[in-house]
Write a protein that holds these residues in place. Sequence first.
Motif, PDB file in Angstrom:
ATOM      1  N   UNK A  65       0.823  -1.216   0.000  1.00 22.96           N
ATOM      2  CA  UNK A  65       0.000   0.000   0.000  1.00 22.96           C
ATOM      3  C   UNK A  65       0.854   1.263   0.000  1.00 22.96           C
ATOM      4  N   UNK A  66       2.096   1.180   0.508  1.00 20.45           N
ATOM      5  CA  UNK A  66       2.979   2.344   0.548  1.00 20.45           C
ATOM      6  C   UNK A  66       3.824   2.508  -0.716  1.00 20.45           C
ATOM      7  N   UNK A  67       4.139   1.410  -1.406  1.00 10.33           N
ATOM      8  CA  UNK A  67       5.010   1.452  -2.585  1.00 10.33           C
ATOM      9  C   UNK A  67       4.421   0.600  -3.703  1.00 10.33           C
ATOM     10  N   UNK A  68       4.303   1.187  -4.883  1.00 10.55           N
ATOM     11  CA  UNK A  68       3.758   0.446  -6.025  1.00 10.55           C
ATOM     12  C   UNK A  68       4.704  -0.661  -6.485  1.00 10.55           C
ATOM     13  N   UNK A  69       6.010  -0.446  -6.332  1.00 12.97           N
ATOM     14  CA  UNK A  69       6.986  -1.451  -6.749  1.00 12.97           C
ATOM     15  C   UNK A  69       8.109  -1.558  -5.728  1.00 12.97           C
ATOM     16  N   UNK A  70       8.309  -2.755  -5.213  1.00 12.98           N
ATOM     17  CA  UNK A  70       9.423  -3.065  -4.318  1.00 12.98           C
ATOM     18  C   UNK A  70      10.263  -4.125  -5.012  1.00 12.98           C
ATOM     19  N   UNK A  71      11.586  -3.973  -5.007  1.00 15.58           N
ATOM     20  CA  UNK A  71      12.494  -4.947  -5.606  1.00 15.58           C
ATOM     21  C   UNK A  71      13.602  -5.264  -4.615  1.00 15.58           C
ATOM     22  N   UNK A  72      13.815  -6.551  -4.374  1.00 17.43           N
ATOM     23  CA  UNK A  72      14.821  -7.006  -3.416  1.00 17.43           C
ATOM     24  C   UNK A  72      15.622  -8.126  -4.059  1.00 17.43           C
ATOM     25  N   UNK A  73      16.958  -8.033  -4.047  1.00 17.43           N
ATOM     26  CA  UNK A  73      17.813  -9.131  -4.521  1.00 17.43           C
ATOM     27  C   UNK A  73      17.976 -10.121  -3.375  1.00 17.43           C
ATOM     28  N   UNK A  74      17.661 -11.394  -3.646  1.00 19.15           N
ATOM     29  CA  UNK A  74      17.713 -12.430  -2.623  1.00 19.15           C
ATOM     30  C   UNK A  74      18.959 -13.306  -2.715  1.00 19.15           C
ATOM     31  N   UNK A  75      19.488 -13.479  -3.918  1.00 19.29           N
ATOM     32  CA  UNK A  75      20.584 -14.418  -4.144  1.00 19.29           C
ATOM     33  C   UNK A  75      21.344 -13.987  -5.385  1.00 19.29           C
ATOM     34  N   UNK A  76      22.653 -14.276  -5.431  1.00 13.18           N
ATOM     35  CA  UNK A  76      23.426 -14.011  -6.642  1.00 13.18           C
ATOM     36  C   UNK A  76      24.545 -15.023  -6.798  1.00 13.18           C
ATOM     37  N   UNK A  77      25.106 -15.058  -8.002  1.00 13.83           N
ATOM     38  CA  UNK A  77      26.188 -15.986  -8.325  1.00 13.83           C
ATOM     39  C   UNK A  77      26.944 -15.432  -9.517  1.00 13.83           C
ATOM     40  N   UNK A  78      28.268 -15.557  -9.494  1.00 11.46           N
ATOM     41  CA  UNK A  78      29.093 -15.188 -10.640  1.00 11.46           C
ATOM     42  C   UNK A  78      29.418 -16.460 -11.409  1.00 11.46           C
ATOM     43  N   UNK A  79      29.125 -16.455 -12.707  1.00  8.56           N
ATOM     44  CA  UNK A  79      29.417 -17.587 -13.573  1.00  8.56           C
ATOM     45  C   UNK A  79      30.524 -17.164 -14.534  1.00  8.56           C
ATOM     46  N   UNK A  80      31.666 -17.810 -14.426  1.00 12.81           N
ATOM     47  CA  UNK A  80      32.807 -17.493 -15.273  1.00 12.81           C
ATOM     48  C   UNK A  80      32.763 -18.276 -16.578  1.00 12.81           C
ATOM     49  N   UNK A  81      33.480 -17.777 -17.571  1.00 15.84           N
ATOM     50  CA  UNK A  81      33.627 -18.514 -18.829  1.00 15.84           C
ATOM     51  C   UNK A  81      34.244 -19.877 -18.497  1.00 15.84           C
TER      52      UNK A  81
END
Length: 149
Positions: A65-81
Amino acid sequence: LRKNVEDFTGPRERSDLGFVTFDITADILNGKNGLQTFRNKNTFIIFDWNVKQLFLYLSAEYSTKNNALNQVVLWDKIMLRGDNPRLSLKDMKSKYFFFDDGNGLKGNRNITLTLSWNVVPNAGILPLVTGSGHVSVPFPDTYETTKSY
């Protein structure tokens, strides 16, 4: 799973903290599961001569109700060549806290999880690619009071 906890980062006394366990299955090299880039119209390729690595991340998007769009990063990973481009991750937990700046997780029925990535080139622009596959998960109407992790 969701808790209402003390929030020392902002002006509110309490905020919602979400805990998410998830599975990711994706074939980035062949463009399966909506994860793809295009070359010559019909050929899938992700690691061409100018790609050094990929920065993969799972984000949650929802509205309150306070924000039309909320975005949160939950997980990440670096994939190398040279890394295996086929992900098959089971029972993964959030790498980062899933805090809402209020009580927007309680009873929220439309929290959408999306896998995206940045292509880190050897030279040139840094393009953002969003997978077309996503899943919406409902959060419960009550707070959890026991230890979750």
